[in-house]
Design an enzyme around this catalytic site. Structure first.
Site, short mmCIF file in Angstrom:
data_model
loop_
_atom_site.label_atom_id
_atom_site.label_comp_id
_atom_site.label_asym_id
_atom_site.label_seq_id
_atom_site.Cartn_x
_atom_site.Cartn_y
_atom_site.Cartn_z
N SER A 1 0.75 -1.12 -0.13
CA SER A 1 -0.14 -0.52 -0.45
C SER A 1 1.26 1.47 0.05
O SER A 1 1.85 1.30 0.63
CB SER A 1 -0.65 0.03 1.33
N MET B 1 -9.86 7.39 -0.78
CA MET B 1 -10.58 7.93 0.08
C MET B 1 -11.15 9.35 -0.03
O MET B 1 -10.79 9.93 -0.28
CB MET B 1 -9.39 7.75 1.44
N HIS C 1 -8.55 0.17 -3.67
CA HIS C 1 -9.45 0.07 -2.56
C HIS C 1 -10.47 1.28 -2.13
O HIS C 1 -9.48 2.71 -1.60
CB HIS C 1 -8.28 -0.86 -1.17
N MET D 1 -10.32 -6.15 6.66
CA MET D 1 -9.69 -5.78 7.04
C MET D 1 -9.53 -5.49 8.31
O MET D 1 -10.40 -5.84 8.98
CB MET D 1 -10.47 -3.74 7.44
N GLY E 1 -8.93 4.00 7.26
CA GLY E 1 -8.86 5.04 6.79
C GLY E 1 -6.75 6.01 7.35
O GLY E 1 -7.10 6.55 6.16
N PHE E 2 -6.30 5.05 7.60
CA PHE E 2 -5.29 5.07 8.24
C PHE E 2 -4.12 4.30 8.19
O PHE E 2 -4.59 3.17 8.29
CB PHE E 2 -4.48 6.26 9.25
N GLY E 3 -2.96 4.37 7.79
CA GLY E 3 -1.51 3.24 7.26
C GLY E 3 -0.99 3.69 8.86
O GLY E 3 -1.46 4.04 9.59
N GLY E 4 -0.42 2.37 9.06
CA GLY E 4 -0.03 2.64 10.39
C GLY E 4 -0.50 1.98 11.73
O GLY E 4 0.23 2.35 12.45
N GLY F 1 -4.01 -3.91 6.31
CA GLY F 1 -4.01 -3.46 8.47
C GLY F 1 -2.59 -3.90 8.87
O GLY F 1 -3.15 -5.13 9.30
N GLY F 2 -2.18 -2.91 9.24
CA GLY F 2 -0.90 -3.57 10.05
C GLY F 2 -0.13 -4.50 9.49
O GLY F 2 -0.15 -5.13 10.93
N GLY G 1 1.45 -1.83 4.06
CA GLY G 1 2.20 -0.52 4.24
C GLY G 1 3.10 -0.39 4.55
O GLY G 1 4.25 -0.24 3.96
#
Ligand SMILES: O=C(CO)[C@H](O)[C@H](O)COP(=O)(O)O
Length: 353
Positions: free
Chosen positions: A142, A171, A201, A272, A277-280, A307-308, A328
């Site tokens: 990502s 997004m 996505h 998911m 909404g957010f990386g990391g 995600g993660g 990501g």
């Protein structure tokens, strides 16, 4: 090649910086010689060992018989004609309907109009052929946390380091509390990166709105969230008709069984493992029961997690049955992207066997 020192030919004794073009060719030949042969199911379709077909009793006027043959895992090419002397446009519309209904039954068909105008060649590539192929381990970085002002370079670097596809997070600031980019950016990226597989996505409130522009931008897989969509089948069909594959995504709070009624149309399911909404963010291990259920129920499905996910959490995903891995921060920020992606792919492969 491992020559004994005394058996080395003169060119192999040279410092590699002194190699001539011919020496490099020899080296390449040796690499190819020493390469391990691929597993049968990893070969391109035309090189895969094919089951024998018995065409002797085939009733070519019976479409069912034709389909049964294509289910043997072979690509089939057939001529069909549209009766009633339609115009080219009408012929196109009618055969497109046919193509869509085949697609809806997981039969991948390509049409090529031929002269005269009301004849088309329909190439049937049966879903069963695809389904028989075991799912493959794929890593799709990502680029959400990459330097977006350098998107093409960052993406090319990931691909050069072995990424199997690019996962592009779109997004809209409504479906998720963040804003990234849309089809103009994807199109510009496609202009620079011609051949890579692009997944978008779509973390957007109205995925139907962006189907056509994203298809035009060169997207291959259009993954959208089912939560805000009233008619998932309709949107999926529109995605297929625009020539893209269908990905269905669910947020952590959505029951996996909500996907059940759409499984015949989905090419990929995205579970998911963070709130989108957010990386990391931190990986949610409790999402793995969804992946386990999907893998058990649909052994040939492409199951993606996002995600993660990174070296610390990959085993959990692979064990549950995920085969498409979005990662990501763990990949983009790695000092050795190639190694991180390879290690994760190897873990997934080890559970797919
Ligand atoms: O969809 C996403 C967030 O909504 C991202 O793809 C995802 O979070 C990847 O980033 P990371 O691996 O850093 O978590």
């Amino acid at each position: 090649k491992k020559f004994k020192e005394e058996e080395k030919p003169a060119w192999a004794k040279k410092d590699i910086r002194d190699y001539s073009e011919a020496d490099l060719e020899r080296l390449l030949d040796q690499w190819e010689e020493d390469e391990e042969p691929l597993e049968a199911d990893e070969l391109p379709e035309h090189l895969r060992p094919q089951p024998k077909l018995d065409l002797s009793n085939l009733d070519s006027k019976n479409p069912e018989d034709l389909l049964k043959i294509s289910k043997k895992g072979r690509t089939l090419m057939t001529f069909v004609s549209v009766t009633g002397n339609p115009t080219r446009e009408e012929g196109d519309a009618i055969t497109k309907l046919w193509q869509t209904s085949l697609w809806n039954n997981h039969i991948q068909a390509e049409r090529y109009m031929t002269a005269p105008v009301n004849r088309v060649v329909l190439r049937l590539l049966c879903s069963c052929a695809t389904k028989k192929m075991s799912v493959q381990a794929k890593i799709g970085p990502s680029i959400l946390n990459a330097d977006l002002s350098n998107l093409a370079e960052e993406s090319q670097k990931l691909l050069d380091n072995g990424a199997d596809y690019l996962h592009l997070d779109v997004m809209d600031g409504t479906f998720v509390p963040n804003l990234t980019f849309g089809h103009p950016m994807v199109k510009s990226l496609r202009n620079k990166i011609k051949t890579a597989f692009f997944e978008t996505h779509m973390m957007v409130q109205n995925p139907e709105q962006w189907i056509s522009p994203m298809a035009d931008a060169g997207v291959n897989l259009y993954t959208f969230h089912i939560e805000p969509v009233e008619d998932v089948c309709k949107v999926s069909r529109l995605v297929q008709e625009s020539g893209m594959k269908v990905g269905l995504a669910i947020k952590p709070g959505t029951e996996v069984k909500a996907l059940e009624k759409y499984m015949s149309i989905a090419d990929v399911v995205l579970v998911m493992t963070v709130e989108p909404g957010f990386g990391g963010q931190s990986f949610m291990a409790d999402m793995m029961s969804k992946v386990e259920w999907l893998r058990e129920s649909y052994p040939n499905l492409d199951i993606e997690v996002d995600g993660g996910v990174g070296p610390k959490t990959i085993e959990c995903c692979a064990k549950a049955g995920a085969n498409m891995i979005v990662s990501g921060t763990a990949v983009v920020g790695a000092s050795d992207q190639r190694q991180v992606m390879k290690d994760m792919r190897d873990v997934v492969k080890s559970y797919l066997k």
